[in-house]
Each structure stands twice: as C-alpha cells, then as structure tokens.
Design an enzyme around this catalytic site. Sequence first.
Site, PDB file in Angstrom:
ATOM      1  N   HIS A   1      -9.436  -1.887  -4.993  1.00 55.72           N
ATOM      2  CA  HIS A   1      -8.335  -2.260  -4.102  1.00 55.72           C
ATOM      3  C   HIS A   1      -7.360  -3.214  -4.790  1.00 55.72           C
ATOM      4  CE1 HIS A   1      -6.088  -2.391  -0.429  1.00 55.72           C
ATOM      5  NE2 HIS A   1      -5.903  -3.674  -0.688  1.00 55.72           N
TER       6      HIS A   1
ATOM      7  N   ASP B   1      -3.389  -2.677  -5.144  1.00 53.55           N
ATOM      8  CA  ASP B   1      -2.364  -3.689  -4.839  1.00 53.55           C
ATOM      9  C   ASP B   1      -1.456  -3.937  -6.042  1.00 53.55           C
ATOM     10  OD1 ASP B   1      -3.049  -4.220  -2.196  1.00 53.55           O
ATOM     11  OD2 ASP B   1      -4.355  -5.909  -2.697  1.00 53.55           O
TER      12      ASP B   1
ATOM     13  N   HIS C   1      -1.516 -11.141  -5.287  1.00 51.74           N
ATOM     14  CA  HIS C   1      -0.092 -10.822  -5.091  1.00 51.74           C
ATOM     15  C   HIS C   1       0.848 -11.833  -5.737  1.00 51.74           C
ATOM     16  CE1 HIS C   1      -0.924  -7.437  -2.554  1.00 51.74           C
ATOM     17  NE2 HIS C   1      -1.735  -8.169  -1.813  1.00 51.74           N
TER      18      HIS C   1
ATOM     19  N   HIS D   1       0.823  -1.219   0.000  1.00 55.17           N
ATOM     20  CA  HIS D   1       0.000   0.000   0.000  1.00 55.17           C
ATOM     21  C   HIS D   1       0.857   1.270   0.000  1.00 55.17           C
ATOM     22  CE1 HIS D   1      -3.362  -2.656   1.910  1.00 55.17           C
ATOM     23  NE2 HIS D   1      -3.105  -2.962   0.655  1.00 55.17           N
TER      24      HIS D   1
HETATM   25 ZN   LIG Z   1      -4.032  -4.566  -0.370  1.00 58.62          ZN
END
Ligand SMILES: [Zn+2]
Length: 281
Positions: free
Chosen positions: A231, A235, A258, A71
């Site tokens: 969001h 990311d 991720h 973040h």
């Molecule tokens: Zn995040």
Amino acid sequence: MNERKTVRWEGKGLHTGVSCAAEVAEGAFPGLRFAFRDGKTYRVEEALAVGDGRGSTLSFPNGITIRTVEHLLSALSGLGIWDAEIRVEGGEIPALDGSAEGFAEGLAPFVRHWGDRETRPFQIDAPITVRDPQRGASLAALPAASFGVSCVIDYPETWIGTQAYYRECLDRAVYRDEIAKARTFCLDSEIEALRSAGLGKGGDPGNTLVIGENGPLNREALAYPDGCVRHKVLDLIGDLALLGRPLLGHFLAFRSGHGLHLSLVSRLRRVLEDTKNENRA
Ligand SMILES: [Zn+2]
C-alpha cells in the site's frame, strides 16, 4: 460526434466521511486535468500538494481543495493513463475499499485507447534525496532505464514489523497484480488519535485494514501477506503522479509517507521547470 468515454465512482470520503463522487473522462487535451463547475480546468502539476500524514490534498488556483487524491492518481499512473479529465463532487475522492482496485477496474477498458497517446517520460538524470531525520525516513530518486521501486517500512513492536518490496520494472501488469489491491491500513492503537485529529471519519473495516496487537482484525482486507508495504508503494505511485507524466527512475523509499513523497515531488517539479527553461534558452 462520439461521446467521450467516462467512468464514475461514488462512495464516502475516508477522512471527511461524507458522500462524494469522482468521474474520469477521456482527456480532450493532453495531461491529467481536474475540471471544475466554474468551467476552469487545471493540470495536476498546477495544484499545491500537501500531505497530512494520512493522505494527500490538492489545492487549485481557484481555491478549491480536493482530499485523498492518491489512490485514483495511483491507478491512472499505474495503468499508464496520462490524458484524463477528473471531476470530483464533495471535496474528496471516494474511499471505495481503501485500495486502488476499484479505480483500476473502472479504468481498465479505457487503457488501450488512452494508452495510445504517448506522454514524454521524465527521466531522472541525477540522484535526488529527501529526508525526514525526525522519523528516520528517506526517499531517493535514482537514474534508471525503467520505473522501479524499492520500499521498506518499519513498524517496530507491531504485527507489521519490517516489510520490503522491490521491483526493477513496475509496469502496468505488475501494478494490477501486485499493488492495486493493497488497502489502506492503520494500527488499532492509532484510531483514537486519528479521530480526535478529525481524520479518518469515513474509515471502517470495509475500507481500512486494521492491525491489532496480534495481527489484522479484519483479515479479509489483507489482499497480500505484505499488503502494508505494497500500500505504501501504491501511495508513492499516486503521489509521484502529481508530476503529470511517467517517470524513468528508481525510487528508493525507507519509512516514507505522503509528506516526504510530496517533498520529492516539489524537488522534481523544480528540476522539470529548470529543464524547460534550459530548453527555451
Ligand atoms: Zn493510501
């Protein structure tokens, strides 16, 4: 001599739940650098990056590990800040409200100053795709004249459902208006499994949007109606910042997370290395 400008955030780590702090100072040298008490500094590109499904962790050559970097890195990249020195206490970057808004706000006064030093962008010349067939996820980097994102998330049979976000040119203003405020989210039904895996110890309704069967349990944490996909974009931008420079390319993400973001980062790091070697030859 002028004092270097710094900004500091304190709070608790989303995953460790312990108090931690992060400080960003105007970079004395080019690049996004992590600085340590042992006097060592490393460029973000030198860190080994691992995505554990809920966040990105960096391991540096001196053996130090820092969790949940995405973040803060997202805010730096989103605002176009590519020269900065980052110091972290407590092994994790504070969760704040689970978005990048607090970081972006703290960094905003420095943008004009820092933004003046141009960092050469990394131009995507040819398409590169990474896939996770088990999750039906994919992420592609395509040639484009500006930095853009197309992102689709799909959580069947939940309130989230399918959400899509598209911007051909995701610049600083779009980042601040449309992305920075989107908070970390999780499904109410996942919380127990997360906790027993030792993750999300610092997660609470103040820093995580919790989605129940019929919608958000803490509706005030939903900054945009399609905050979940935004969001994911937040990311993605944070993970791509691990290349240490702005990107010219369009990023096409389908159900990615991720792990996949970081697979693409390592592919792109190899492309960057090859380009450097060719230039040297
Ligand atoms: Zn995040």
